[in-house]
Design a protein around this motif. Structure first.
Motif, PDB file in Angstrom:
ATOM      1  N   THR A  79       3.837-108.092 -49.093  1.00  0.00           N
ATOM      2  CA  THR A  79       2.894-108.117 -50.300  1.00  0.00           C
ATOM      3  C   THR A  79       1.840-108.962 -49.814  1.00  0.00           C
ATOM      4  N   ALA A  80       0.488-108.743 -50.155  1.00  0.00           N
ATOM      5  CA  ALA A  80      -0.639-109.495 -49.561  1.00  0.00           C
ATOM      6  C   ALA A  80      -0.896-110.517 -50.707  1.00  0.00           C
ATOM      7  N   ALA A  81      -1.025-111.784 -50.060  1.00  0.00           N
ATOM      8  CA  ALA A  81      -1.111-112.949 -51.018  1.00  0.00           C
ATOM      9  C   ALA A  81      -2.671-112.959 -51.406  1.00  0.00           C
ATOM     10  N   ASN A  82      -3.081-113.663 -52.314  1.00  0.00           N
ATOM     11  CA  ASN A  82      -4.702-113.942 -52.749  1.00  0.00           C
ATOM     12  C   ASN A  82      -5.113-115.200 -52.392  1.00  0.00           C
ATOM     13  N   ALA A  83      -4.882-115.362 -51.197  1.00  0.00           N
ATOM     14  CA  ALA A  83      -5.234-116.884 -50.658  1.00  0.00           C
ATOM     15  C   ALA A  83      -6.647-116.846 -50.423  1.00  0.00           C
ATOM     16  N   ALA A  84      -7.428-117.797 -50.319  1.00  0.00           N
ATOM     17  CA  ALA A  84      -8.821-118.095 -50.181  1.00  0.00           C
ATOM     18  C   ALA A  84      -8.832-117.955 -48.703  1.00  0.00           C
ATOM     19  N   PRO A  85      -9.777-117.324 -48.093  1.00  0.00           N
ATOM     20  CA  PRO A  85      -9.919-117.147 -46.681  1.00  0.00           C
ATOM     21  C   PRO A  85     -10.428-118.417 -45.866  1.00  0.00           C
ATOM     22  N   ILE A 118       3.027-111.885 -46.062  1.00  0.00           N
ATOM     23  CA  ILE A 118       4.039-110.850 -46.099  1.00  0.00           C
ATOM     24  C   ILE A 118       5.261-111.375 -46.846  1.00  0.00           C
ATOM     25  N   THR A 119       5.734-110.869 -47.767  1.00  0.00           N
ATOM     26  CA  THR A 119       6.912-111.435 -48.435  1.00  0.00           C
ATOM     27  C   THR A 119       8.175-110.427 -47.895  1.00  0.00           C
ATOM     28  N   GLU A 170       5.399-107.048 -34.681  1.00  0.00           N
ATOM     29  CA  GLU A 170       4.190-107.297 -35.803  1.00  0.00           C
ATOM     30  C   GLU A 170       4.407-108.857 -36.276  1.00  0.00           C
ATOM     31  N   TYR A 171       5.215-109.623 -35.789  1.00  0.00           N
ATOM     32  CA  TYR A 171       5.018-111.176 -36.222  1.00  0.00           C
ATOM     33  C   TYR A 171       4.812-111.971 -35.134  1.00  0.00           C
ATOM     34  N   LYS A 172       4.053-111.460 -34.026  1.00  0.00           N
ATOM     35  CA  LYS A 172       3.337-112.210 -33.349  1.00  0.00           C
ATOM     36  C   LYS A 172       2.489-113.069 -33.889  1.00  0.00           C
ATOM     37  N   THR A 218      14.586-115.245 -48.184  1.00  0.00           N
ATOM     38  CA  THR A 218      12.944-114.981 -48.535  1.00  0.00           C
ATOM     39  C   THR A 218      11.993-115.381 -47.492  1.00  0.00           C
ATOM     40  N   PHE A 219      11.521-114.433 -46.939  1.00  0.00           N
ATOM     41  CA  PHE A 219      10.460-114.956 -45.821  1.00  0.00           C
ATOM     42  C   PHE A 219       8.948-114.891 -46.371  1.00  0.00           C
ATOM     43  N   GLU A 220       8.361-115.757 -46.197  1.00  0.00           N
ATOM     44  CA  GLU A 220       6.877-115.898 -46.785  1.00  0.00           C
ATOM     45  C   GLU A 220       6.017-116.003 -45.334  1.00  0.00           C
ATOM     46  N   ILE A 221       5.961-114.850 -44.573  1.00  0.00           N
ATOM     47  CA  ILE A 221       5.118-114.670 -43.236  1.00  0.00           C
ATOM     48  C   ILE A 221       3.816-114.671 -43.294  1.00  0.00           C
ATOM     49  N   ARG A 222       2.961-115.850 -42.829  1.00  0.00           N
ATOM     50  CA  ARG A 222       1.448-115.594 -42.503  1.00  0.00           C
ATOM     51  C   ARG A 222       1.324-115.421 -41.179  1.00  0.00           C
ATOM     52  N   ARG A 223       0.142-114.324 -40.968  1.00  0.00           N
ATOM     53  CA  ARG A 223      -0.273-114.003 -39.699  1.00  0.00           C
ATOM     54  C   ARG A 223      -1.714-113.449 -39.930  1.00  0.00           C
TER      55      ARG A 223
END
Length: 169
Positions: free
Chosen positions: A28-34, A44-45, A143-145, A164-169
């Motif tokens: 799922t894409a987060a709605n974070a400020a760029p 990605i969750t 994909e997680y590089k 629960t993974f909260e992955i930022r890339r």
């Protein structure tokens, strides 16, 4: 140095004897400020269930101390429907002398699209869940590089953990 083979139980409870996690790939894409400079992060969750397949305890001298004892294991990762998603491996080192209440843990999660590595500490509990901790994502491949973020491990019992993974890339 003595080596003990423990029954297959979960991997996250490695700190208490084993750990169990599971995985449901649900990005799922987060709605974070760029961020500044036009670079956009995507979060990605991933939710998982892990059940342990093998765990070993290495009891280092002296026998009356847990400090430095190691837990080494591997487990299968599945989604919430029981579908196979990959594997996990871990190494835990006890950071307390007596009683064993704290572990320093490193995990490698092998998923269909790459690997994710995590590290951190866990405080063990005699009541309630074995532990409920967040570990830093230290990197990844495929994909997680260049991944960052955190993974929450809720080790509810010796047989199963929710991850629960909260992955930022």
């Amino acid at each position: 140095m003595r080596k003990h083979v423990l029954p297959a139980i979960g991997v996250a409870a490695a700190t208490a004897g084993a750990l169990a996690l599971g995985l449901s790939l649900a990005p799922t894409a987060a709605n974070a400020a760029p961020p500044k400079h036009g670079y956009h992060h995507r979060t990605i969750t991933i939710e998982a269930v892990e059940t342990g397949t093998a765990v070993n305890l290495v009891d280092v001298a002296p026998d009356d101390s847990a400090l430095g004892d190691q837990l080494i294991g591997t487990a299968d990762l599945t989604d919430s429907d029981g579908n196979e998603l990959g594997t996990s491996s871990f190494v835990g080192i006890s950071t307390d002398a007596e009683p064993r209440t704290s572990e320093m843990l490193t995990f490698v999660y092998e998923l269909p699209d790459g690997k994710i590595t995590t590290a951190g500490t866990a405080q063990l509990s005699d009541s309630g869940p074995v532990f409920d901790e967040k570990f830093a994502i230290t990197g990844g491949t495929g994909e997680y590089k260049n991944a960052s973020g955190e993974v929450r491990v809720l080790q509810e019992s010796m047989e199963e953990a929710k991850v629960t993974f909260e992955i930022r890339r």
